[in-house]
Write a protein that holds these residues in place. Structure first.
Motif, short mmCIF file in Angstrom:
data_model
loop_
_atom_site.label_atom_id
_atom_site.label_comp_id
_atom_site.label_asym_id
_atom_site.label_seq_id
_atom_site.Cartn_x
_atom_site.Cartn_y
_atom_site.Cartn_z
N TYR A 44 8.17 -3.06 9.27
CA TYR A 44 7.33 -4.25 9.16
C TYR A 44 6.99 -4.73 10.58
O TYR A 44 7.62 -5.66 11.10
N ARG A 87 3.51 -8.58 3.74
CA ARG A 87 4.18 -7.44 3.11
C ARG A 87 5.70 -7.63 3.05
O ARG A 87 6.32 -7.38 2.00
N ASP A 91 8.03 -8.15 -0.36
CA ASP A 91 9.14 -7.25 -0.68
C ASP A 91 10.45 -8.03 -0.82
O ASP A 91 11.27 -7.71 -1.69
N ALA A 95 12.76 -8.40 -4.40
CA ALA A 95 14.15 -7.95 -4.49
C ALA A 95 15.01 -8.86 -5.36
O ALA A 95 16.04 -8.44 -5.87
#
Length: 297
Positions: A44, A87, A91, A95
Motif C-alpha cells: 500500500y 485501498r 481492506d 477484515a
C-alpha cells in the motif's frame, strides 16, 4: 517507488514498543474511535505528495494492540499520507466488518458511486484537515461541495484543527449541514486555559447539539507531559458537560508527534480520570460511538 522513499520522516518514531497493560477494565463493546493504519508500504504505497512518511502499522498490528488494551471495536481514520486512495482502509474494514468503521478523505469531485462503495464498506464520515503541517486548507468551494455530499449520504464531517483553528473556523463548522466531529479536542493551545477563546469556541459548538468531540491526543495537547494532567482536565470537563457527544480514541500509531510515542496503556488508564463512573465510560466508549458510527447496540 524505491524502498528508500518509505523511510519514516521526523516526528514518526513508531508506536511504543512495550506499552503497559491497563489496569482499567473497559466495558463490553468498547470502541477505539480514532486510529490509523499504514502499510506495508510495498503493498500500500503512500501518496507521492504526502506531507510525511510513517512507520508501517498494518491493520493486523493495530487490531492486536487494541485487543491488548481492551477494545473490541475500532474506527479507522484515513490518513493524509494516502490522500483519497482508500485501498488499505477498505481492506482493513473488510477484515472485520462487524467491528470496524471508517472515515474517508474525499475530493471535491468524488462521485456518488464511489461514496456508495465506501458507505457499503463501513465508512461513516469524511475528514477535512485545517492544519499547516498537512498542507494548505481546502478551498471554501471544495469544502462546501464535500460537506453537502456528506449530508446527502448521512455521514459526519470530521474536522482537524489546531491552536486557534477552532476559533478561526467556528463559523464554517457551525454551517455544516451534517453531524460534525472535532478531532483531538481541537488540538488547542492549553496555555489559553480551559476558559480561553479556543475552549469557549469548542464549548459553543458543542452546545449546538450536532457536534461531537474526540478526547484523543492528550499527549499532543499537554504542556506538562505524562500523565498529561492539563489535557486530561480538559477532557474531564467535556465529559461532564457533554456526556452524549464525547468519543475516545488511541490515535495509534501516533504520527507527527514530538518525541517518543506515548504509552498506550497509560492513555487507557487516564480514561478513568476523564470519565470517573462506569456509566460515563459506557457512554463514552460504547453508546456514543455506536450511535455515531452505526455499530450494533
Amino acid at each position: 517507488m524505491t524502498e528508500t522513499a518509505f523511510i519514516p520522516s521526523p516526528g514518526n518514531p513508531g508506536p511504543h514498543p512495550r506499552p503497559s497493560k491497563p489496569s482499567l477494565v473497559l466495558p463490553p463493546g468498547a470502541t477505539d474511535a480514532h486510529c490509523h493504519v499504514f502499510g506495508p508500504a510495498d503493498r500500500y504505497p503512500y501518496a507521492p505528495d504526502r506531507a510525511f512518511t510513517p512507520v508501517d502499522a498494518p491493520h493486523e498490528e493495530v487490531a492486536d494492540r487494541q485487543r491488548f488494551l481492551g477494545f473490541q471495536r475500532a474506527v479507522i481514520v484515513q490518513s493524509s499520507g494516502y490522500r483519497s486512495d482508500h485501498r488499505l482502509l477498505l481492506d482493513a474494514l473488510a477484515a472485520d466488518p462487524a467491528s470496524r468503521r471508517g472515515v474517508a478523505i474525499l475530493r471535491a469531485d468524488t462521485g456518488a458511486a464511489e461514496i456508495r462503495r465506501l458507505d457499503a464498506a463501513g465508512v461513516r464520515g469524511a475528514r477535512l484537515h485545517f492544519v499547516n503541517h498537512l498542507g494548505p486548507d481546502p478551498q471554501p468551494e471544495h469544502t462546501r461541495r464535500i460537506v453537502h455530499k456528506l449530508a446527502d449520504v448521512g455521514w459526519h464531517a470530521e474536522i482537524h484543527v489546531q491552536d486557534d483553528g477552532i476559533v478561526r473556523h467556528a463559523a464554517l463548522i457551525g454551517d455544516i449541514p451534517a453531524p460534525v466531529v472535532i478531532d483531538h479536542m481541537a488540538r488547542m493551545d492549553l496555555r489559553e486555559g480551559l476558559d480561553g477563546p479556543p475552549a469557549r469556541a469548542l464549548m459553543s459548538l458543542l452546545d449546538r447539539g450536532n457536534v461531537w468531540v474526540k478526547l484523543s491526543g492528550v499527549d499532543r495537547l499537554s504542556r506538562t507531559g505524562p500523565p498529561y494532567a492539563d489535557a486530561v482536565a480538559l477532557a474531564a470537563s467535556l465529559v461532564c458537560r457533554f456526556p452524549e457527544r464525547v468519543l475516545w480514541g488511541t490515535d495509534y500509531p501516533h504520527v507527527n508527534i514530538t518525541g517518543a510515542a506515548p504509552d498506550d496503556g497509560l492513555l487507557v488508564d487516564l480514561i478513568a480520570q476523564m470519565a470517573p463512573t462506569e456509566a460515563a465510560r459506557e457512554r463514552l466508549l460504547v453508546r456514543n460511538p455506536a450511535e455515531l458510527f452505526g455499530f450494533e447496540r
